[in-house]
Motif scaffolding. Structure first.
Motif, PDB file in Angstrom:
ATOM      1  N   ALA A  32     -20.664 118.148 -31.843  1.00 41.41           N
ATOM      2  CA  ALA A  32     -21.303 119.276 -32.526  1.00 41.41           C
ATOM      3  C   ALA A  32     -22.781 119.009 -32.745  1.00 41.41           C
ATOM      4  O   ALA A  32     -23.622 119.908 -32.602  1.00 41.41           O
ATOM      5  CB  ALA A  32     -20.597 119.538 -33.853  1.00 41.41           C
ATOM      6  N   TYR A  33     -23.125 117.775 -33.115  1.00 42.28           N
ATOM      7  CA  TYR A  33     -24.536 117.419 -33.246  1.00 42.28           C
ATOM      8  C   TYR A  33     -25.269 117.626 -31.926  1.00 42.28           C
ATOM      9  O   TYR A  33     -26.374 118.173 -31.887  1.00 42.28           O
ATOM     10  CB  TYR A  33     -24.684 115.957 -33.676  1.00 42.28           C
ATOM     11  CG  TYR A  33     -24.591 115.686 -35.153  1.00 42.28           C
ATOM     12  CD1 TYR A  33     -25.676 115.907 -35.990  1.00 42.28           C
ATOM     13  CD2 TYR A  33     -23.416 115.197 -35.711  1.00 42.28           C
ATOM     14  CE1 TYR A  33     -25.604 115.643 -37.346  1.00 42.28           C
ATOM     15  CE2 TYR A  33     -23.331 114.927 -37.074  1.00 42.28           C
ATOM     16  CZ  TYR A  33     -24.424 115.156 -37.884  1.00 42.28           C
ATOM     17  OH  TYR A  33     -24.351 114.898 -39.226  1.00 42.28           O
ATOM     18  N   ALA A  34     -24.672 117.163 -30.845  1.00 48.18           N
ATOM     19  CA  ALA A  34     -25.344 117.202 -29.548  1.00 48.18           C
ATOM     20  C   ALA A  34     -25.476 118.620 -28.995  1.00 48.18           C
ATOM     21  O   ALA A  34     -26.503 118.975 -28.415  1.00 48.18           O
ATOM     22  CB  ALA A  34     -24.587 116.320 -28.556  1.00 48.18           C
ATOM     23  N   SER A  35     -24.435 119.425 -29.202  1.00 50.79           N
ATOM     24  CA  SER A  35     -24.419 120.765 -28.612  1.00 50.79           C
ATOM     25  C   SER A  35     -25.089 121.818 -29.480  1.00 50.79           C
ATOM     26  O   SER A  35     -25.495 122.870 -28.981  1.00 50.79           O
ATOM     27  CB  SER A  35     -22.976 121.191 -28.345  1.00 50.79           C
ATOM     28  OG  SER A  35     -22.266 121.390 -29.569  1.00 50.79           O
ATOM     29  N   GLY A  36     -25.174 121.554 -30.789  1.00 49.27           N
ATOM     30  CA  GLY A  36     -25.693 122.561 -31.699  1.00 49.27           C
ATOM     31  C   GLY A  36     -24.690 123.649 -32.007  1.00 49.27           C
ATOM     32  O   GLY A  36     -25.040 124.686 -32.585  1.00 49.27           O
ATOM     33  N   ALA A  37     -23.433 123.415 -31.642  1.00 49.21           N
ATOM     34  CA  ALA A  37     -22.361 124.387 -31.908  1.00 49.21           C
ATOM     35  C   ALA A  37     -21.348 123.754 -32.853  1.00 49.21           C
ATOM     36  O   ALA A  37     -20.851 122.654 -32.577  1.00 49.21           O
ATOM     37  CB  ALA A  37     -21.683 124.812 -30.616  1.00 49.21           C
ATOM     38  N   PRO A  38     -21.018 124.406 -33.968  1.00 47.95           N
ATOM     39  CA  PRO A  38     -20.040 123.835 -34.900  1.00 47.95           C
ATOM     40  C   PRO A  38     -18.690 123.609 -34.230  1.00 47.95           C
ATOM     41  O   PRO A  38     -18.315 124.304 -33.276  1.00 47.95           O
ATOM     42  CB  PRO A  38     -19.948 124.891 -36.004  1.00 47.95           C
ATOM     43  CG  PRO A  38     -21.228 125.663 -35.906  1.00 47.95           C
ATOM     44  CD  PRO A  38     -21.570 125.684 -34.459  1.00 47.95           C
ATOM     45  N   CYS A  39     -17.964 122.622 -34.753  1.00 48.09           N
ATOM     46  CA  CYS A  39     -16.666 122.260 -34.201  1.00 48.09           C
ATOM     47  C   CYS A  39     -15.552 122.615 -35.179  1.00 48.09           C
ATOM     48  O   CYS A  39     -15.807 123.075 -36.293  1.00 48.09           O
ATOM     49  CB  CYS A  39     -16.628 120.765 -33.893  1.00 48.09           C
ATOM     50  SG  CYS A  39     -16.790 119.695 -35.357  1.00 48.09           S
ATOM     51  N   GLU A  40     -14.335 122.367 -34.764  1.00 49.90           N
ATOM     52  CA  GLU A  40     -13.191 122.551 -35.645  1.00 49.90           C
ATOM     53  C   GLU A  40     -13.155 121.421 -36.683  1.00 49.90           C
ATOM     54  O   GLU A  40     -13.734 120.357 -36.477  1.00 49.90           O
ATOM     55  CB  GLU A  40     -11.891 122.550 -34.839  1.00 49.90           C
ATOM     56  CG  GLU A  40     -11.770 123.718 -33.869  1.00 49.90           C
ATOM     57  CD  GLU A  40     -11.875 125.054 -34.602  1.00 49.90           C
ATOM     58  OE1 GLU A  40     -11.188 125.225 -35.634  1.00 49.90           O
ATOM     59  OE2 GLU A  40     -12.647 125.907 -34.136  1.00 49.90           O
TER      60      GLU A  40
END
Length: 261
Positions: free
Chosen positions: A15-23
Motif C-alpha cells: 500500500a505504501y508503494a502503490s499509493g492505494a489502500p489495502c485490506e
C-alpha cells in the motif's frame, strides 16, 4: 504465524508503494504482540532502505477512542526523519494515504530513558524542551477500517508531522491545562487541552518510556516524542491549511498540496 506476520507486512508495504489502500491485516495476525512484530518488519525494511529513526509517536491517548476500539492503553509507532515537515510547509498530495490532522505536544529529549519503570521526574529531567506539533496520521487500510491490530501493524497509523520552531522549557508551561485550538482554512476545526492526553502529556511520555525500555528499545537523547492528540482528529483534503495554537507553546502550521490535473 511468522509467515502471516511477513504477509501482513508485505500487504502494508504494498500500500505504501502503490499509493492505494489495502485490506485490513487483522485476518492474518492476532494479539498486539503479533501486530508489533509486523511493525518491526516495516521498521527493519525502512532502516535497511536508509531512513533515519528520529523518535516515536504515541497513539490512542484519548479514553473515548480507546473505548471505541476496545483497548485500555495507548500504542506507539516510529517517527522517521523524512516524516518531518518544516513549519508552514506543504505536504505533497498523496504523500499520506487518507490523511487526518491532530494537534499535539511534542517533547524533545536530551537524556536517555532506560529504566524499566520511570518516574515523572525522570521524564521531566530528560526533556530538553516542548514544541507544538501537528501530526498528520494516515492509514494504509482502506476506509480506516481498523482495529488495534491494524493500526499497530501500520506503524500506529503514522504519516507525517510538523513541529513549531520556538522551544519552551517545561517549567515555563503547564502542559495539563494548556488549551489548544486548531483551524482548517481559517475556521475552527478542533479544540482541546493537555488533560485530554491521558490526563497529562507527561503521563503519555511516561507510559512510552516504560514500554520501550521493557522491550529493549529505550528512548534516547535527541528523540522527538509526539505525545498524543489534544482534541478531535480532523480529515484533511488537498488544499487544506491547518494551524494549531497551544497555550504556552505557540503555533504551528501545515498545508496540503492540491492534486494535479
Amino acid at each position: 504465524m511468522t509467515s502471516n506476520i511477513d504477509t501482513a507486512a508485505e500487504r502494508l508495504l504494498g500500500a505504501y508503494a502503490s499509493g492505494a489502500p489495502c485490506e485490513p491485516v487483522r485476518d492474518l495476525i492476532g494479539a498486539a504482540d503479533d501486530a508489533y512484530a509486523v511493525q518491526d518488519r516495516l521498521t527493519e525494511r525502512w532502516l535497511r532502505d536508509g531512513r533515519r529513526l528520529a523518535g516515536r509517536k504515541i497513539g490512542l491517548t484519548s479514553r473515548a477512542v480507546q473505548a471505541q476500539i476496545g483497548v485500555d492503553s495507548p500504542d506507539f509507532g516510529m517517527l522517521f526523519a523524512d516524516m518531518a515537515v518544516p513549519d508552514g510547509e506543504e505536504i505533497p498530495a498523496g504523500a499520506v494515504l487518507q490523511p487526518r490532522a491532530e494537534a499535539e505536544v511534542a517533547l524533545v529529549l536530551e537524556h536517555d530513558l532506560t529504566h524499566e519503570r520511570h518516574t515523572a521526574a525522570d521524564v521531566i529531567r530528560a526533556t530538553a524542551f516542548a514544541l507544538p506539533a501537528i501530526e498528520v496520521v494516515g492509514s494504509r487500510v482502506r476506509d480506516w477500517d481498523i482495529t488495534l491490530a491494524d493500526t499497530v501493524a501500520d506503524n500506529a497509523s503514522s504519516g507525517m508531522y510538523a513541529l513549531g520552531n520556538r522551544p519552551v522549557l517545561l517549567r515555563d508551561v503547564d502542559l495539563r491545562l494548556c488549551g489548544m485550538v486548531m483551524e482548517r482554512r481559517g475556521e475552527q476545526a478542533s479544540t482541546g487541552n493537555g488533560a485530554a492526553c491521558l490526563g497529562h502529556p507527561l503521563n503519555a511520555a511516561l507510559w512510552l518510556a516504560d514500554t520501550l525500555a521493557r522491550v529493549g528499545r529505550p528512548l534516547r537523547a535527541g528523540d522527538t516524542v509526539l505525545t498524543g492528540a489534544l482534541g478531535p482528529v480532523v480529515p484533511a483534503a488537498p488544499g487544506d491549511v491547518f494551524e494549531a495554537r497551544i497555550d504556552g507553546l505557540g503555533d504551528v502550521r501545515v498545508a496540503f498540496g492540491k492534486e494535479e490535473g
